[in-house]
Design a protein around this motif. Sequence first.
Motif, PDB file in Angstrom:
ATOM      1  N   ARG A   1      -9.713  -5.194  16.263  1.00  0.00           N
ATOM      2  CA  ARG A   1     -10.378  -4.851  16.998  1.00  0.00           C
ATOM      3  C   ARG A   1      -9.449  -4.243  18.220  1.00  0.00           C
ATOM      4  N   PHE A   2      -8.926  -5.283  18.878  1.00  0.00           N
ATOM      5  CA  PHE A   2      -8.122  -5.130  20.190  1.00  0.00           C
ATOM      6  C   PHE A   2      -6.779  -4.367  19.956  1.00  0.00           C
ATOM      7  N   TYR A   3      -6.383  -4.101  19.215  1.00  0.00           N
ATOM      8  CA  TYR A   3      -5.183  -3.406  18.291  1.00  0.00           C
ATOM      9  C   TYR A   3      -5.504  -1.986  18.403  1.00  0.00           C
ATOM     10  N   TYR A   4      -7.448  -1.627  17.638  1.00  0.00           N
ATOM     11  CA  TYR A   4      -7.478  -0.365  17.254  1.00  0.00           C
ATOM     12  C   TYR A   4      -8.020   0.079  19.048  1.00  0.00           C
TER      13      TYR A   4
ATOM     14  N   SER B   1       2.196   7.228  25.352  1.00  0.00           N
ATOM     15  CA  SER B   1       1.795   5.769  24.228  1.00  0.00           C
ATOM     16  C   SER B   1       1.360   4.604  25.025  1.00  0.00           C
ATOM     17  N   ASN B   2      -0.107   3.967  24.848  1.00  0.00           N
ATOM     18  CA  ASN B   2      -0.741   2.785  24.760  1.00  0.00           C
ATOM     19  C   ASN B   2      -0.561   2.085  23.939  1.00  0.00           C
ATOM     20  N   GLY B   3      -0.852   1.045  23.702  1.00  0.00           N
ATOM     21  CA  GLY B   3      -0.557   0.177  22.705  1.00  0.00           C
ATOM     22  C   GLY B   3      -1.462  -1.220  23.632  1.00  0.00           C
ATOM     23  N   GLY B   4      -1.284  -2.687  23.078  1.00  0.00           N
ATOM     24  CA  GLY B   4      -0.955  -3.661  23.303  1.00  0.00           C
ATOM     25  C   GLY B   4      -2.628  -4.382  21.972  1.00  0.00           C
ATOM     26  N   ILE B   5      -2.146  -5.842  22.262  1.00  0.00           N
ATOM     27  CA  ILE B   5      -3.654  -6.247  21.383  1.00  0.00           C
ATOM     28  C   ILE B   5      -3.960  -7.651  22.506  1.00  0.00           C
ATOM     29  N   VAL B   6      -3.188  -8.676  22.911  1.00  0.00           N
ATOM     30  CA  VAL B   6      -3.788  -9.616  23.818  1.00  0.00           C
ATOM     31  C   VAL B   6      -3.842  -8.740  25.215  1.00  0.00           C
TER      32      VAL B   6
ATOM     33  N   THR C   1      -0.596  -5.015  27.190  1.00  0.00           N
ATOM     34  CA  THR C   1      -1.200  -3.500  27.186  1.00  0.00           C
ATOM     35  C   THR C   1      -0.306  -2.901  27.516  1.00  0.00           C
ATOM     36  N   GLU C   2       0.300  -2.225  27.399  1.00  0.00           N
ATOM     37  CA  GLU C   2       2.156  -2.055  26.657  1.00  0.00           C
ATOM     38  C   GLU C   2       1.487  -0.358  26.705  1.00  0.00           C
ATOM     39  N   ASN C   3       2.251   0.740  27.646  1.00  0.00           N
ATOM     40  CA  ASN C   3       2.428   2.183  28.254  1.00  0.00           C
ATOM     41  C   ASN C   3       3.544   2.442  28.167  1.00  0.00           C
ATOM     42  N   VAL C   4       3.876   3.518  27.898  1.00  0.00           N
ATOM     43  CA  VAL C   4       5.437   4.337  27.535  1.00  0.00           C
ATOM     44  C   VAL C   4       5.413   5.967  27.796  1.00  0.00           C
ATOM     45  N   LEU C   5       6.238   5.958  29.011  1.00  0.00           N
ATOM     46  CA  LEU C   5       5.311   7.426  29.224  1.00  0.00           C
ATOM     47  C   LEU C   5       7.245   8.558  29.256  1.00  0.00           C
TER      48      LEU C   5
ATOM     49  N   MET D   1       9.669   6.563  20.629  1.00  0.00           N
ATOM     50  CA  MET D   1       8.415   6.349  20.909  1.00  0.00           C
ATOM     51  C   MET D   1       7.725   6.655  19.783  1.00  0.00           C
ATOM     52  N   VAL D   2       6.970   5.168  18.938  1.00  0.00           N
ATOM     53  CA  VAL D   2       6.008   5.601  17.997  1.00  0.00           C
ATOM     54  C   VAL D   2       4.259   5.651  18.006  1.00  0.00           C
ATOM     55  N   ILE D   3       4.053   6.961  16.981  1.00  0.00           N
ATOM     56  CA  ILE D   3       2.229   7.138  17.140  1.00  0.00           C
ATOM     57  C   ILE D   3       1.899   7.005  16.259  1.00  0.00           C
ATOM     58  N   PRO D   4       1.341   5.616  15.733  1.00  0.00           N
ATOM     59  CA  PRO D   4       1.280   5.129  14.204  1.00  0.00           C
ATOM     60  C   PRO D   4      -0.110   5.402  14.419  1.00  0.00           C
TER      61      PRO D   4
END
Length: 502
Positions: free
Chosen positions: A411-414, A428-433, A435-439, A473-476
């Motif tokens: 749930r957190f990942y999605y 790209s935005n992501g993270g589980i516990v 957060t991580e943002n890449v530009l 950069m990965v967009i899965p």
Amino acid sequence: MVQKDYDFSIPQRQPSVAIGIILIKFIRMTVRAMWPLLLSLVIGRKAGSTFDTVILYLVIGFAAFNLIGSILTYFRFYYYLKDNAIVLDKGVLKKTRTNIPFERIQTINFSQNLLHRLFNVVSVEIDTAGASKSEISIDALSKDEADALREYIMAEKEQLISESGSEEEKEISADKSPSELLLHLTPADLLKVGISQNHLRSMGIIFAFVFTTINEITNNIGDFMSDQFSQFESYAMNNSLFAFVVSAILVTVISFLFSLGNSILKYYDLKLWISKKGLKLVRGLLNREEVTINKNKVQMVSWSTNPIRKVFKMYTLQIAQASSSEVNAQKSKINVPGSYKKQISKVINMVFPSEYLGSGDKHFISPVIKFRIVLFYGILPSVLGLTTWFLFDEVAFFSLLALPLSFILGRFYYKKRSYEINEELIRSNGGIVGTENVLTQIHKIQAVKVKQSWYQRRKQLATLKLYTAAGEMVIPYISLSEALQLESFVLYRVQTDKREWM
């Protein structure tokens, strides 16, 4: 301007202290290659073996080889400037000459270990960012000479750019505004950085070191542990909960102290300066590093946080810059922990066109990813855990805890996994516990790949990978049609944009 005491047109050697620095480098390389022999020497002498004499002669021979090699390397090393280029002559058995024009030089960085600092010299690395085997490394120069060399080369490079560079390069080169001190880690900030480090990783490093060391000492780790803790066996059996709590606290404290110590050594007195030309980073307690980052060389900027850092309102800023193919990929990524949102915004506005920031449309990945996480991190571990019940009895049922945990992780990942894109930037935005943002800028992307696993083909999904000179950069798990549209759009923007990618 460059000091008059230095005439860089004349071939010159490094200061004599370079012999010692080169010797230490030779010894480190030899120890890395020969540590099994050195260990055999110690063990063999204890066992009374005569073979250790042969090994001793080998070690003495390699030591003599290192000493002679370092002296010859010193006397065969010259550098000088000629025809708007830096020239390096070196080689013991085979002489080589490296010639790098000023316009190809991206950054000139300094570093100091304890020996460097003792004699007030620095190691100089000249990065050309793109060509293999083109980097120049000088083991030792006096700090004044190194500063003068860098100032002269960069001044000459700016002159060349003003004559024949692009309009953007001319504008950046012509800027004479002073650098602004953007970040200085205070002792309080450094403590927060140490507290918020990844202590699980530190724990893994400690365990790996301890058990590897024990394994070198004895082939039977079990007997070693039994001998050390036999006196506590009866107490531990009757007080297993207490023993577990004490062990957990002890391991946590050691991991925390290890993380804190590592943070102090690496990030002590960290300072980050910013200007229109780029960034300058200085950090380190025992090994002092001074790194300059050219604005045009930056490929990606990322910022991340975790629950502890979120409490401190801190982020880790990472600047990924283009680097030559022989440089380790991690070396091209510069981490700046203890950054705050305002400081990150200034760096982003310096690197990327401000009019495009925050104007991208936000897109989420497929919700199918939640079920994949539950399957691989919940259902499969639970099933495998239950199959061990005949070995561990009721303890095996603890594996069922993976099920609710996988639901939460999925749930957190999605919820956090998304991307934003406009005509200029992709984020790209992501993270589980955390957060991580890449530009990154689209015109700096060098390759695009659309990948599909067997499962993704069934669901008409795909993973998009965007490659730059500093990483990917990965967009899965987006729809296949969406991935193909993104691929076409990115390739079109790259091919029609005439700007340089660094």
